[in-house]
Design an enzyme around this catalytic site. Sequence first.
Site, PDB file in Angstrom:
ATOM      1  N   HIS A  99      62.480  50.423  53.524  1.00 43.91           N
ATOM      2  CA  HIS A  99      61.240  49.835  54.034  1.00 43.91           C
ATOM      3  C   HIS A  99      60.074  50.703  53.577  1.00 43.91           C
ATOM      4  O   HIS A  99      60.193  51.938  53.552  1.00 43.91           O
ATOM      5  CB  HIS A  99      61.272  49.762  55.573  1.00 43.91           C
ATOM      6  CG  HIS A  99      60.213  48.892  56.161  1.00 43.91           C
ATOM      7  ND1 HIS A  99      58.939  49.355  56.414  1.00 43.91           N
ATOM      8  CD2 HIS A  99      60.217  47.584  56.525  1.00 43.91           C
ATOM      9  CE1 HIS A  99      58.221  48.373  56.918  1.00 43.91           C
ATOM     10  NE2 HIS A  99      58.963  47.285  56.990  1.00 43.91           N
ATOM     11  N   GLU A 152      65.125  42.299  57.544  1.00 48.74           N
ATOM     12  CA  GLU A 152      65.588  41.153  56.782  1.00 48.74           C
ATOM     13  C   GLU A 152      67.113  41.081  56.690  1.00 48.74           C
ATOM     14  O   GLU A 152      67.688  40.009  56.526  1.00 48.74           O
ATOM     15  CB  GLU A 152      65.000  41.178  55.358  1.00 48.74           C
ATOM     16  CG  GLU A 152      63.552  40.771  55.272  1.00 48.74           C
ATOM     17  CD  GLU A 152      62.610  41.934  55.495  1.00 48.74           C
ATOM     18  OE1 GLU A 152      63.117  43.091  55.592  1.00 48.74           O
ATOM     19  OE2 GLU A 152      61.390  41.725  55.580  1.00 48.74           O
TER      20      GLU A 152
END
Length: 216
Positions: A99, A152
Amino acid sequence: MLLGEEPAPEAARAVEQYLVLTVDHGFNASTFTARVIASTGADPGAAVVGALGALSGPLHGGAPSRALETLEAIGEPEAADAWVRSAVARGERIMGFGHPVYRTVDPRSVMLREVALGLGGGLAARAVAMEEAITATLAELHPEQRLAANVEYYAGVVMATCGLARELFTPTFAVSRVIGWCAHIDEQAGSRRIIRPSARYVGPPPPQPIPQLGEG
């Protein structure tokens, strides 16, 4: 509407939890896009449409389906190590991991993992085992940074288990995020100042010196 029947309460709750988790998340690409457009004095509809354009990118709103495709490509947890090593050697990203902000586990992923396990099924169990295997390999290949599962990774697992078609993953994300966009748009409109970042030229030097003010 999607399935032609009332969903099971646990499935409806799981999707609801996903929507709550993804309402807002700081100045991500789509939210920043919405604020830039709103800062010009454009109407909220234009700002939301611009944000949707940013969300459509595979590295943003399109990530959940690609993370699920990664699980399918690997097949079984035992094959994860070799698959990840090969992908990293080719310079590819492992979708669903890492991330731009978090340097540790994405807290949203932690909650969605529990939601996925609560729904049950083989996909959730395989995803958990796969996460452990992928994380271990990435830690060995990139010890300088922690590439943990992001939101996700389990988003696709939860939505697929609840019966949502893959082409609906990004629109479902948008259903949630549009609420956060509207809050940001309203706040930005109140400032009445346009967002105008500065730029620094990093190209080749000019072919000849640039005259300074006062010369000649």
